[in-house]
Design an enzyme around this catalytic site. Structure first.
Site: not given
Ligand code: TYD
Length: 140
Positions: A55
């Site tokens: 993303h």
């Molecule tokens: P995401 O940023 O998509 O993870 P990655 O990039 O590491 O694969 O986040 C994964 C999940 O965690 C998503 O459901 C959102 C949640 N999340 C939070 O609730 N707070 C946060 O600060 C972060 C970074 C993620």
């Protein structure tokens, strides 16, 4: 501003070394990191072969640190890509807004620490790559 992967860089962090007692690295808000840190999170227990990220963010700055183990971060600005192998707790990868990132090649026991410039906001994410490419076209 139209950001590129060249706006992202590996930063050397402060390292205090002692032959006898080991190492300590300090990240001072606004001193060692060029933004105000509003949130800290970390990824761990990532199974081998799994990837994270996939993303971009509209406004978020991040500093990504391999505090333990190693992993790769591939940055993509829609035109060019750059891959960084992170494996040193005294280095941080500065990622500016408008960059698609993918994290993979996690070693066993890897811990990915992320310092972030904003509170969590799902509205700041771009999770669709085609939409990201369109967003970069119209970014100025
Ligand atoms: P995401 O940023 O998509 O993870 P990655 O990039 O590491 O694969 O986040 C994964 C999940 O965690 C998503 O459901 C959102 C949640 N999340 C939070 O609730 N707070 C946060 O600060 C972060 C970074 C993620």
């Amino acid at each position: 501003m139209k950001t590129t992967v060249f706006d992202c860089r590996l930063m050397e962090l402060d390292k205090h070394h002692s032959d006898r007692k080991g190492n300590l690295t300090v990240v001072g808000n606004g001193i060692d990191v060029p933004f105000d840190v509003k949130r800290v999170y970390y990824l761990y227990d990532v199974p081998g072969g799994e990837s994270r990220g996939g993303h971009a963010h509209k406004a978020l700055f991040q500093l990504i640190v391999a505090v333990s183990g190693s992993f790769s971060v591939t940055l993509d600005d829609g035109t060019g890509k750059k891959t960084f192998a992170l494996n040193r707790p005294y280095q941080g990868l500065l990622v500016v807004p408008g960059i698609w990132r993918t994290l993979d090649d996690f070693s066993s026991g890897a811990v990915c620490l992320v310092l972030a410039s904003e509170k969590y906001s799902e509205g700041d994410y771009i999770r669709d790559y085609e939409w990201f490419l369109k967003y970069k076209e119209y970014e100025f």
